[in-house]
Write a protein that holds these residues in place. Structure first.
Motif, PDB file in Angstrom:
ATOM      1  N   VAL A  32       0.835  -1.203   0.000  1.00 44.01           N
ATOM      2  CA  VAL A  32       0.000   0.000   0.000  1.00 44.01           C
ATOM      3  C   VAL A  32       0.871   1.255   0.000  1.00 44.01           C
ATOM      4  N   ALA A  33       1.927   1.258   0.813  1.00 51.36           N
ATOM      5  CA  ALA A  33       2.845   2.408   0.833  1.00 51.36           C
ATOM      6  C   ALA A  33       3.541   2.572  -0.512  1.00 51.36           C
ATOM      7  N   ALA A  34       3.892   1.464  -1.145  1.00 51.43           N
ATOM      8  CA  ALA A  34       4.553   1.538  -2.451  1.00 51.43           C
ATOM      9  C   ALA A  34       3.643   2.171  -3.499  1.00 51.43           C
ATOM     10  N   THR A  35       2.326   1.932  -3.389  1.00 46.52           N
ATOM     11  CA  THR A  35       1.417   2.564  -4.348  1.00 46.52           C
ATOM     12  C   THR A  35       1.375   4.077  -4.148  1.00 46.52           C
ATOM     13  N   GLY A  36       1.563   4.523  -2.904  1.00 45.47           N
ATOM     14  CA  GLY A  36       1.679   5.961  -2.671  1.00 45.47           C
ATOM     15  C   GLY A  36       2.920   6.537  -3.340  1.00 45.47           C
ATOM     16  N   GLY A  37       4.032   5.788  -3.250  1.00 44.09           N
ATOM     17  CA  GLY A  37       5.254   6.220  -3.934  1.00 44.09           C
ATOM     18  C   GLY A  37       5.076   6.254  -5.444  1.00 44.09           C
ATOM     19  N   LEU A  38       4.326   5.286  -5.974  1.00 41.68           N
ATOM     20  CA  LEU A  38       4.069   5.260  -7.410  1.00 41.68           C
ATOM     21  C   LEU A  38       3.214   6.457  -7.833  1.00 41.68           C
ATOM     22  N   ALA A  39       2.252   6.840  -6.998  1.00 40.50           N
ATOM     23  CA  ALA A  39       1.436   8.019  -7.293  1.00 40.50           C
ATOM     24  C   ALA A  39       2.292   9.278  -7.331  1.00 40.50           C
ATOM     25  N   LEU A  40       3.229   9.393  -6.395  1.00 48.54           N
ATOM     26  CA  LEU A  40       4.125  10.550  -6.374  1.00 48.54           C
ATOM     27  C   LEU A  40       5.003  10.568  -7.620  1.00 48.54           C
ATOM     28  N   PHE A 152     -10.524   6.543   8.811  1.00 47.84           N
ATOM     29  CA  PHE A 152      -9.813   7.823   8.684  1.00 47.84           C
ATOM     30  C   PHE A 152      -9.280   8.006   7.265  1.00 47.84           C
ATOM     31  N   ALA A 153      -8.790   6.914   6.663  1.00 49.03           N
ATOM     32  CA  ALA A 153      -8.329   6.993   5.276  1.00 49.03           C
ATOM     33  C   ALA A 153      -9.508   7.256   4.341  1.00 49.03           C
ATOM     34  N   GLY A 154     -10.650   6.611   4.619  1.00 49.79           N
ATOM     35  CA  GLY A 154     -11.832   6.872   3.822  1.00 49.79           C
ATOM     36  C   GLY A 154     -12.264   8.324   3.919  1.00 49.79           C
ATOM     37  N   ALA A 155     -12.210   8.870   5.128  1.00 50.08           N
ATOM     38  CA  ALA A 155     -12.583  10.275   5.323  1.00 50.08           C
ATOM     39  C   ALA A 155     -11.617  11.201   4.590  1.00 50.08           C
ATOM     40  N   TRP A 156     -10.322  10.854   4.616  1.00 46.94           N
ATOM     41  CA  TRP A 156      -9.340  11.669   3.888  1.00 46.94           C
ATOM     42  C   TRP A 156      -9.686  11.731   2.406  1.00 46.94           C
ATOM     43  N   TYR A 157      -9.923  10.586   1.791  1.00 48.50           N
ATOM     44  CA  TYR A 157     -10.238  10.582   0.364  1.00 48.50           C
ATOM     45  C   TYR A 157     -11.548  11.312   0.072  1.00 48.50           C
ATOM     46  N   PHE A 158     -12.510  11.195   0.984  1.00 47.77           N
ATOM     47  CA  PHE A 158     -13.797  11.854   0.784  1.00 47.77           C
ATOM     48  C   PHE A 158     -13.619  13.370   0.736  1.00 47.77           C
ATOM     49  N   PHE A 159     -12.962  13.921   1.745  1.00 47.93           N
ATOM     50  CA  PHE A 159     -12.803  15.372   1.795  1.00 47.93           C
ATOM     51  C   PHE A 159     -11.796  15.866   0.760  1.00 47.93           C
ATOM     52  N   ALA A 160     -10.743  15.065   0.493  1.00 44.11           N
ATOM     53  CA  ALA A 160      -9.781  15.456  -0.541  1.00 44.11           C
ATOM     54  C   ALA A 160     -10.452  15.507  -1.901  1.00 44.11           C
ATOM     55  N   GLY A 161     -11.344  14.545  -2.167  1.00 50.81           N
ATOM     56  CA  GLY A 161     -12.053  14.532  -3.444  1.00 50.81           C
ATOM     57  C   GLY A 161     -12.881  15.783  -3.644  1.00 50.81           C
ATOM     58  N   PHE A 162     -13.638  16.150  -2.631  1.00 53.99           N
ATOM     59  CA  PHE A 162     -14.457  17.358  -2.766  1.00 53.99           C
ATOM     60  C   PHE A 162     -13.591  18.618  -2.787  1.00 53.99           C
ATOM     61  N   MET A 179      -4.364  15.287  -8.636  1.00 50.15           N
ATOM     62  CA  MET A 179      -4.595  13.853  -8.756  1.00 50.15           C
ATOM     63  C   MET A 179      -3.645  13.080  -7.840  1.00 50.15           C
ATOM     64  N   GLY A 180      -2.361  13.443  -7.876  1.00 52.98           N
ATOM     65  CA  GLY A 180      -1.350  12.636  -7.213  1.00 52.98           C
ATOM     66  C   GLY A 180      -1.252  12.804  -5.715  1.00 52.98           C
ATOM     67  N   LEU A 181      -1.218  14.051  -5.229  1.00 54.58           N
ATOM     68  CA  LEU A 181      -0.964  14.267  -3.800  1.00 54.58           C
ATOM     69  C   LEU A 181      -2.015  13.640  -2.885  1.00 54.58           C
ATOM     70  N   PRO A 182      -3.314  13.726  -3.214  1.00 52.18           N
ATOM     71  CA  PRO A 182      -4.285  13.042  -2.343  1.00 52.18           C
ATOM     72  C   PRO A 182      -4.033  11.537  -2.251  1.00 52.18           C
TER      73      PRO A 182
END
Length: 205
Positions: A32-40, A152-162, A179-182
């Protein structure tokens, strides 16, 4: 139905019920952390090499689609190994359950992107924010079999999306950063939650 068929059906039902009440430990923090690195990495590459993402939406979204496929492959590979290690005989049922929980949100994201690309390309600026909201819905759908703190991760994506929708509404422009930072922060948060989760005591019974 023969006695054998009924017995097999009963066994399948029992296995499914046990799986539904068991914490799923197939998602690995490392993947999961590696996918964050891939997004960056994807955001940086697009920032350097894609001068105007809004003028080249196909290239922009193709890059993110490729990143999503690679990320899915990484998570799937680790999920298979961890599930068979932690869940043994229930591994296949647990994996099927995990996919079933996230599949509606993932399918909605694909269909939404296809529809906008084909019928309303002028609204593609909506897609990054909408994708993040859909990821949040997929995470919330999975809370019952994961540590409850993944909310908490779900809430982050919810508010980041809006938040991304609000920012993009000003210019209707595509940006590798919105697109990438969230996803960078969201995936790292998810990895941290999975790493520090205390196990069954952090999961709804």
């Amino acid at each position: 139905m023969s006695d054998l068929d009924k017995a097999l059906a009963d066994i399948f039902t029992i296995r499914s019920q046990i799986a539904a009440g068991t914490a799923f430990r197939g998602y690995g923090p490392a993947a999961v952390a590696a996918t964050g690195g891939l997004a960056l990495a994807t955001a940086i590459l697009q920032f350097l090499w894609l001068d105007d993402p809004t003028a080249h939406p196909l290239a922009f979204f193709a890059g993110w689609a490729a990143a999503a496929l690679v990320s899915g492959g990484m998570i799937w590979t680790e999920m298979q190994a961890r599930s068979h290690r932690h869940h043994s005989g229930l591994a296949d049922v647990m994996i099927h359950q995990a996919i079933e929980q996230f599949l509606p949100a993932g399918l909605a994201g694909v269909l939404l992107a296809t529809m906008l690309l084909k019928f309303a390309p002028e609204t593609l600026w909506l897609l990054p924010g909408l994708w993040q909201v859909l990821v949040s819905l997929g995470i919330f759908a999975s809370v019952r079999s994961l540590p409850r703190t993944v909310a908490f991760a779900g809430a982050w994506y919810f508010f980041a999306g809006f938040g991304c929708l609000l920012l993009a509404s000003q210019s209707h422009a595509l940006s590798p950063w919105t697109m990438g930072l969230p996803f960078v922060f969201g995936q790292l948060l998810m990895a941290a939650i999975l790493h520090f989760a205390s196990g069954e005591s952090d999961v709804e019974e």
